[in-house]
Design an enzyme around this catalytic site. Structure first.
Site, PDB file in Angstrom:
ATOM      1  N   ASP A  45       0.856  -1.177   0.000  1.00 14.41           N
ATOM      2  CA  ASP A  45       0.000   0.000   0.000  1.00 14.41           C
ATOM      3  C   ASP A  45       0.896   1.232   0.000  1.00 14.41           C
ATOM      4  O   ASP A  45       1.662   1.457   0.941  1.00 14.41           O
ATOM      5  CB  ASP A  45      -0.906  -0.002   1.234  1.00 14.41           C
ATOM      6  CG  ASP A  45      -1.986   1.058   1.169  1.00 14.41           C
ATOM      7  OD1 ASP A  45      -1.826   2.033   0.400  1.00 14.41           O
ATOM      8  OD2 ASP A  45      -2.983   0.927   1.900  1.00 14.41           O
ATOM      9  N   LEU A  46       0.794   2.042  -1.043  1.00 18.66           N
ATOM     10  CA  LEU A  46       1.721   3.156  -1.212  1.00 18.66           C
ATOM     11  C   LEU A  46       1.482   4.315  -0.245  1.00 18.66           C
ATOM     12  O   LEU A  46       2.278   5.259  -0.224  1.00 18.66           O
ATOM     13  CB  LEU A  46       1.682   3.666  -2.655  1.00 18.66           C
ATOM     14  CG  LEU A  46       2.197   2.682  -3.706  1.00 18.66           C
ATOM     15  CD1 LEU A  46       2.260   3.357  -5.067  1.00 18.66           C
ATOM     16  CD2 LEU A  46       3.556   2.127  -3.334  1.00 18.66           C
ATOM     17  N   ALA A  69      -0.300   4.168  -9.304  1.00 20.53           N
ATOM     18  CA  ALA A  69      -0.721   5.562  -9.130  1.00 20.53           C
ATOM     19  C   ALA A  69      -2.176   5.609  -8.702  1.00 20.53           C
ATOM     20  O   ALA A  69      -2.929   4.647  -8.884  1.00 20.53           O
ATOM     21  CB  ALA A  69      -0.540   6.343 -10.432  1.00 20.53           C
ATOM     22  N   TYR A 134      -5.414  15.620  -9.553  1.00 24.82           N
ATOM     23  CA  TYR A 134      -4.630  14.500 -10.078  1.00 24.82           C
ATOM     24  C   TYR A 134      -3.335  15.002 -10.703  1.00 24.82           C
ATOM     25  O   TYR A 134      -2.245  14.500 -10.391  1.00 24.82           O
ATOM     26  CB  TYR A 134      -5.459  13.728 -11.102  1.00 24.82           C
ATOM     27  CG  TYR A 134      -4.665  12.735 -11.915  1.00 24.82           C
ATOM     28  CD1 TYR A 134      -4.134  11.592 -11.319  1.00 24.82           C
ATOM     29  CD2 TYR A 134      -4.447  12.943 -13.270  1.00 24.82           C
ATOM     30  CE1 TYR A 134      -3.395  10.682 -12.063  1.00 24.82           C
ATOM     31  CE2 TYR A 134      -3.714  12.037 -14.021  1.00 24.82           C
ATOM     32  CZ  TYR A 134      -3.194  10.913 -13.414  1.00 24.82           C
ATOM     33  OH  TYR A 134      -2.460  10.021 -14.157  1.00 24.82           O
TER      34      TYR A 134
END
Length: 319
Positions: A45-46, A69, A134
Site C-alpha cells: 500500500d503506497l 498511481a 490529479y
C-alpha cells in the site's frame, strides 16, 4: 546485479503496481531484462512509506519500476490527501530508496501536468501548470523524484487505454452496447496510447540504455536521467477517438460474426456541456521527439495501437 555468463547480464527489477494497466503489460515486456519481483496494492500500500522502504530493501533491486498511481481523476478532487500520498509522496520515497540501494527508478507520469494553454505539442522542458488535483499530485511526484540524486527516468504518457481494465476504450464499447446515442466531448485534444505499446517502449528504452553503458543499466539510466514523453506521433479529440473505436468495432466484430453495437448516433459536445468535478486541459498533446532522438524509440500511431487492442479484446472473448 547477477551475471549469468560472460555475455549475459541479468538485473533484478522491483515492479510496483503490477496489476494496473501498464504494470500488467510490464510483467511480460520487462521479463527478458532480468528477474522481476512484482507487487500490487494488496501486497504494498503506497500510503505506507515504511512499507515502501521495507519492500525495496527486501528486494535488493537494480531497478525500481513504479507503474502504480492514484489515477481516478474526478474522485481525486474529493480525496486530495490520499492522491498526494500515492502520487506525490510515494515516488519520492522510492527515489530515496533507489539512491540508498545504488539502483535506478523508472516512474510514469501524465499529460495532465500541463494546463493546455499552448497549442503546440508540449515538450519536456515546458513549464507544468496542472488544472486538477490529479495533475498536481503527479507533478509533486515528479518533483520529489528530481529532488533526489538517484538515476531516474520519468516517463509521461497520456490517454492510456487497453484491452484489459477500465479505460476510455472499454467504457465507450460498454456504453455503445447499451445505448443508441452517445455524447462525447470534442474540445479535448490529446494522444491515446495503448498500455501494451507504452510497456513495450519502456522495455526497448531500457534495453538500449543498458546496451549503451559499458558498466550497468544503472549507469546508463544515470547518463539519461530526466523526463521523456512516451507516446505516438498523431493526436485526436475524445470524440475522434470514440468515432474510431465504434467504427473499428463494427469492422472487427462483423469479420468475426459478433453482434453489432446498439449505438446509432455519436454526438460531439463541449466540455462545458459535460461538467466533471475535475477540469481537463483542452490541449494536452505531448511531443515524443526527445524520446526518439535520445533512445531511437517510437510508438505506432494510436489507430494502429487501437486495432491491436481490439484484436486482443475480441480474441479474449469479449462480446
Amino acid at each position: 546485479m547477477r551475471t549469468t555468463n560472460s555475455s549475459e547480464v541479468s538485473i533484478k527489477i522491483l515492479l510496483i503496481g503490477a496489476a494496473g494497466q501498464i504494470g500488467w503489460e510490464l510483467r511480460n515486456t520487462l521479463a527478458p531484462l532480468g528477474d522481476i519481483v512484482a507487487t500490487n496494492r494488496s501486497i504494498l500500500d503506497l500510503i505506507d512509506e515504511d512499507a515502501i522502504r521495507r519492500t525495496v530493501r527486501s528486494a535488493h533491486p537494480d531497478l525500481i519500476v513504479n507503474a502504480a498511481a492514484y489515477t481516478q481523476v474526478d474522485p481525486a478532487e474529493a480525496e486530495p490527501d490520499l492522491a498526494m500520498k500515492v502520487n506525490g509522496h510515494a515516488p519520492g520515497v522510492m527515489a530515496q530508496e533507489a539512491r540508498r540501494a545504488h539502483a535506478a527508478l523508472v516512474h510514469y507520469s501524465t499529460d495532465y501536468v500541463f494546463s493546455g494553454s499552448i497549442r503546440r505539442p508540449y515538450r519536456e522542458d515546458d513549464e507544468p501548470n496542472p488544472l486538477n488535483t490529479y495533475g498536481k499530485t503527479k507533478l509533486a511526484g515528479e518533483k520529489a523524484i528530481a529532488a533526489v540524486d538517484a538515476p531516474h527516468l520519468i516517463l509521461r504518457t497520456s490517454w492510456v487505454f487497453g484491452a484489459r481494465g477500465k479505460n476510455f476504450f472499454s467504457t465507450i464499447v460498454e456504453l455503445a452496447r447499451e445505448r443508441e446515442e452517445l455524447k462525447v466531448v470534442d474540445d479535448q485534444i490529446g494522444k491515446p496510447n495503448c498500455s501494451k505499446a507504452v510497456a513495450e517502449a519502456t522495455a526497448e528504452i531500457l534495453a538500449r540504455v543498458s546496451s549503451r553503458s559499458s558498466r550497468s543499466i544503472v549507469e546508463g539510466i544515470a547518463e539519461a536521467s530526466g523526463s521523456y514523453h512516451v507516446c505516438g506521433e498523431d493526436h485526436t479529440s475524445r470524440f475522434g477517438f470514440a468515432e474510431e473505436i465504434i467504427a473499428l468495432y463494427g469492422r472487427r466484430a462483423a469479420a468475426r460474426g459478433l453482434p453489432p453495437l446498439r449505438v446509432k448516433r455519436l454526438i460531439p459536445v463541449s466540455s462545458a456541456d459535460f461538467l466533471t468535478p475535475a477540469a481537463r486541459p483542452h490541449y494536452s498533446v505531448l511531443s515524443s521527439e526527445k524520446m526518439a532522438q535520445t533512445f531511437g524509440v517510437t510508438l505506432p500511431s494510436w489507430r494502429e495501437q487501437l486495432a491491436l487492442a481490439f484484436d486482443e479484446m475480441l480474441l479474449g472473448g469479449s462480446q
